[in-house]
Design a protein around this motif. Sequence first.
Motif, PDB file in Angstrom:
ATOM      1  N   CYS A  80     -53.514   0.633 -30.635  1.00  0.00           N
ATOM      2  CA  CYS A  80     -53.388   0.426 -29.275  1.00  0.00           C
ATOM      3  C   CYS A  80     -51.801   0.601 -28.489  1.00  0.00           C
ATOM      4  O   CYS A  80     -51.931   0.776 -27.548  1.00  0.00           O
ATOM      5  CB  CYS A  80     -53.974  -0.812 -28.793  1.00  0.00           C
ATOM      6  SG  CYS A  80     -55.641  -1.289 -29.221  1.00  0.00           S
ATOM      7  N   ARG A 116     -52.986 -15.743 -22.880  1.00  0.00           N
ATOM      8  CA  ARG A 116     -53.579 -15.409 -21.623  1.00  0.00           C
ATOM      9  C   ARG A 116     -53.557 -13.764 -21.570  1.00  0.00           C
ATOM     10  O   ARG A 116     -54.642 -13.156 -21.540  1.00  0.00           O
ATOM     11  CB  ARG A 116     -52.785 -15.710 -20.316  1.00  0.00           C
ATOM     12  CG  ARG A 116     -53.514 -17.173 -19.735  1.00  0.00           C
ATOM     13  CD  ARG A 116     -52.988 -17.503 -18.547  1.00  0.00           C
ATOM     14  NE  ARG A 116     -51.540 -17.267 -18.190  1.00  0.00           N
ATOM     15  CZ  ARG A 116     -50.749 -18.427 -18.546  1.00  0.00           C
ATOM     16  NH1 ARG A 116     -51.374 -19.595 -19.205  1.00  0.00           N
ATOM     17  NH2 ARG A 116     -49.572 -18.125 -18.250  1.00  0.00           N
ATOM     18  N   ARG A 117     -52.511 -13.433 -21.965  1.00  0.00           N
ATOM     19  CA  ARG A 117     -52.365 -11.931 -22.005  1.00  0.00           C
ATOM     20  C   ARG A 117     -53.014 -11.125 -23.165  1.00  0.00           C
ATOM     21  O   ARG A 117     -53.615 -10.050 -22.953  1.00  0.00           O
ATOM     22  CB  ARG A 117     -50.808 -11.593 -22.193  1.00  0.00           C
ATOM     23  CG  ARG A 117     -50.525  -9.888 -22.159  1.00  0.00           C
ATOM     24  CD  ARG A 117     -50.658  -9.413 -20.812  1.00  0.00           C
ATOM     25  NE  ARG A 117     -50.816  -7.947 -20.747  1.00  0.00           N
ATOM     26  CZ  ARG A 117     -49.700  -7.153 -20.718  1.00  0.00           C
ATOM     27  NH1 ARG A 117     -48.420  -7.759 -20.530  1.00  0.00           N
ATOM     28  NH2 ARG A 117     -49.921  -5.802 -20.527  1.00  0.00           N
ATOM     29  N   SER A 118     -53.450 -11.835 -24.312  1.00  0.00           N
ATOM     30  CA  SER A 118     -53.994 -11.255 -25.245  1.00  0.00           C
ATOM     31  C   SER A 118     -55.387 -10.955 -24.934  1.00  0.00           C
ATOM     32  O   SER A 118     -56.372 -10.116 -25.569  1.00  0.00           O
ATOM     33  CB  SER A 118     -54.098 -12.066 -26.444  1.00  0.00           C
ATOM     34  OG  SER A 118     -55.281 -13.223 -26.109  1.00  0.00           O
ATOM     35  N   HIS A 119     -56.074 -11.298 -23.695  1.00  0.00           N
ATOM     36  CA  HIS A 119     -57.345 -10.899 -23.340  1.00  0.00           C
ATOM     37  C   HIS A 119     -57.332  -9.522 -22.874  1.00  0.00           C
ATOM     38  O   HIS A 119     -58.502  -8.962 -22.812  1.00  0.00           O
ATOM     39  CB  HIS A 119     -57.996 -12.050 -22.224  1.00  0.00           C
ATOM     40  CG  HIS A 119     -58.254 -13.267 -22.929  1.00  0.00           C
ATOM     41  ND1 HIS A 119     -59.612 -13.625 -23.307  1.00  0.00           N
ATOM     42  CD2 HIS A 119     -57.456 -14.392 -23.240  1.00  0.00           C
ATOM     43  CE1 HIS A 119     -59.479 -14.775 -23.996  1.00  0.00           C
ATOM     44  NE2 HIS A 119     -58.283 -15.570 -23.733  1.00  0.00           N
ATOM     45  N   ASP A 120     -56.273  -8.936 -22.565  1.00  0.00           N
ATOM     46  CA  ASP A 120     -56.280  -7.602 -22.332  1.00  0.00           C
ATOM     47  C   ASP A 120     -56.437  -6.733 -23.406  1.00  0.00           C
ATOM     48  O   ASP A 120     -56.911  -5.496 -23.291  1.00  0.00           O
ATOM     49  CB  ASP A 120     -54.796  -7.222 -21.727  1.00  0.00           C
ATOM     50  CG  ASP A 120     -54.484  -7.864 -20.423  1.00  0.00           C
ATOM     51  OD1 ASP A 120     -55.362  -8.481 -19.677  1.00  0.00           O
ATOM     52  OD2 ASP A 120     -53.265  -7.753 -19.979  1.00  0.00           O
ATOM     53  N   PHE A 121     -56.174  -7.384 -24.650  1.00  0.00           N
ATOM     54  CA  PHE A 121     -56.464  -6.657 -25.903  1.00  0.00           C
ATOM     55  C   PHE A 121     -57.900  -6.637 -26.451  1.00  0.00           C
ATOM     56  O   PHE A 121     -58.428  -5.913 -26.854  1.00  0.00           O
ATOM     57  CB  PHE A 121     -55.216  -7.260 -26.962  1.00  0.00           C
ATOM     58  CG  PHE A 121     -55.364  -6.690 -28.273  1.00  0.00           C
ATOM     59  CD1 PHE A 121     -54.949  -5.494 -28.713  1.00  0.00           C
ATOM     60  CD2 PHE A 121     -56.229  -7.445 -29.191  1.00  0.00           C
ATOM     61  CE1 PHE A 121     -55.084  -5.070 -29.952  1.00  0.00           C
ATOM     62  CE2 PHE A 121     -56.391  -7.023 -30.487  1.00  0.00           C
ATOM     63  CZ  PHE A 121     -55.667  -5.743 -30.753  1.00  0.00           C
ATOM     64  N   SER A 122     -58.250  -7.978 -26.435  1.00  0.00           N
ATOM     65  CA  SER A 122     -59.752  -8.273 -26.935  1.00  0.00           C
ATOM     66  C   SER A 122     -60.205  -9.486 -26.250  1.00  0.00           C
ATOM     67  O   SER A 122     -59.331 -10.509 -26.158  1.00  0.00           O
ATOM     68  CB  SER A 122     -59.642  -8.430 -28.322  1.00  0.00           C
ATOM     69  OG  SER A 122     -60.925  -9.221 -29.050  1.00  0.00           O
ATOM     70  N   ARG A 174     -54.028 -14.154 -31.794  1.00  0.00           N
ATOM     71  CA  ARG A 174     -54.261 -14.040 -30.401  1.00  0.00           C
ATOM     72  C   ARG A 174     -52.587 -14.388 -29.585  1.00  0.00           C
ATOM     73  O   ARG A 174     -52.169 -13.620 -28.879  1.00  0.00           O
ATOM     74  CB  ARG A 174     -55.186 -14.998 -29.507  1.00  0.00           C
ATOM     75  CG  ARG A 174     -55.823 -14.540 -28.459  1.00  0.00           C
ATOM     76  CD  ARG A 174     -56.883 -15.510 -28.047  1.00  0.00           C
ATOM     77  NE  ARG A 174     -58.436 -14.731 -28.186  1.00  0.00           N
ATOM     78  CZ  ARG A 174     -58.779 -13.749 -27.471  1.00  0.00           C
ATOM     79  NH1 ARG A 174     -57.602 -13.239 -26.778  1.00  0.00           N
ATOM     80  NH2 ARG A 174     -59.923 -13.193 -27.742  1.00  0.00           N
ATOM     81  N   LEU A 220     -47.907  -7.345 -26.297  1.00  0.00           N
ATOM     82  CA  LEU A 220     -47.948  -6.960 -25.087  1.00  0.00           C
ATOM     83  C   LEU A 220     -46.766  -7.258 -23.997  1.00  0.00           C
ATOM     84  O   LEU A 220     -46.472  -6.246 -23.245  1.00  0.00           O
ATOM     85  CB  LEU A 220     -49.392  -7.070 -24.676  1.00  0.00           C
ATOM     86  CG  LEU A 220     -50.667  -6.638 -25.469  1.00  0.00           C
ATOM     87  CD1 LEU A 220     -52.023  -7.347 -24.814  1.00  0.00           C
ATOM     88  CD2 LEU A 220     -50.811  -5.196 -25.596  1.00  0.00           C
ATOM     89  N   GLU A 221     -46.778  -8.439 -24.177  1.00  0.00           N
ATOM     90  CA  GLU A 221     -45.846  -8.939 -23.157  1.00  0.00           C
ATOM     91  C   GLU A 221     -44.329  -8.346 -23.303  1.00  0.00           C
ATOM     92  O   GLU A 221     -43.320  -8.066 -22.397  1.00  0.00           O
ATOM     93  CB  GLU A 221     -45.444 -10.403 -23.100  1.00  0.00           C
ATOM     94  CG  GLU A 221     -46.698 -11.016 -22.404  1.00  0.00           C
ATOM     95  CD  GLU A 221     -46.891 -11.204 -20.940  1.00  0.00           C
ATOM     96  OE1 GLU A 221     -45.605 -11.231 -20.339  1.00  0.00           O
ATOM     97  OE2 GLU A 221     -47.946 -11.049 -20.435  1.00  0.00           O
ATOM     98  N   GLY A 275     -50.816 -11.138 -27.826  1.00  0.00           N
ATOM     99  CA  GLY A 275     -50.388 -11.200 -26.508  1.00  0.00           C
ATOM    100  C   GLY A 275     -48.771 -11.089 -26.129  1.00  0.00           C
ATOM    101  O   GLY A 275     -48.329 -10.512 -25.232  1.00  0.00           O
TER     102      GLY A 275
END
Length: 342
Positions: free
Chosen positions: A300, A248-254, A263, A270-271, A267
């Motif tokens: 990033c 879910r969090r990976s969608h902030d990346f792409s 993915r 980021l977490e 994610g």
Amino acid sequence: MPSARRVRRALAAAAAPAPFADARVIGLPRALMAYRLGAKWRAFFEELGREVRVSEPSDRGVFERGQALSVDECCLASKLFLGHVDALAGEVDAVFVPSLSGSDALHTYCTKFQALPDLVRSAFALAGREVRVLDALLAEGGAEKDERASYVELAARLGATRREGERAWRAACRAQRDRDASLARAQAELVAASSRLPRAERPLAILVAAHPYVAHDPFVAGPVTDALRAAGATVLFADEFDHARATRRSHDFSATLPWIVNRELVGAVLELHDAVDGIVLVSAFPCGPDSMTDDAIALCVKGRPVLTLTVDAQSGTAGVETRVESFVDILTYQRRGGYLNG
Ligand code: SF4
């Protein structure tokens, strides 16, 4: 009087071949996605009454066996896979070589995972060698009904009924869920315990972000994690994090990153970003998905130093150790306030 549907099912089952009904010992190569889904596959076969034999951990001998069967262009991870298949070939009734399909172009796997059965068969055929490959097209990461159907089909090839196949699939999912949850829990506890220490006493926490068969393979990233631990760091792994949350969090990346495993890794980076002092991206040479994803992560990620390492079949580990030691030195100076204050 049986219903027409039951009759059709019974006829289909009778007509379906079970070419692996005689395979009692199944070989599981300790490579590629066995590091991510091995608990599931082992439980599946064991529920169907099979003995599962996992190949020994990678070493130079396994690599050389794989390299002898492989073309130069293959990545280190797939060369190792061939070496593990070779190690099992004469020892088991069939070697399990799945092909993972994903669900669509935006939820997929590296093409190597999809082509694996063909890759193994052709590599052995070209070498004039024989190996009995138990292949299967598994809808991992797709809709649940498709995934279940793909496992039931695999069970049928081993001579199991639909009911037995579904039972084995449920047991397999349970085993994998338990393993994933226990790894994620253990890592979360490690992070929490470290955060309770006074900052000056906390060991450096370094996140290793790599495909699981890279991060945990002793021949691939083993020298990296050994060097980090030898330098006193606590090593965390991006793949030992709640996969659903990471995805879910990976969608902030792409929104368009197509590879399911990348993915999960992105994610998790980021977490865990705020809980670590630095990030080490490790990739097996030459990896297409990582070459794109790692560069993007390095660009990033802000506020945390990133070390990017590409591992080949190096004959020594001195180069890796030197780079890891320098990275740890940089993080240590940073912890003390930076070069000007250190
Ligand atoms: S993702 Fe990279 S390392 Fe993994 S199999 Fe594909 S090319 Fe090899």
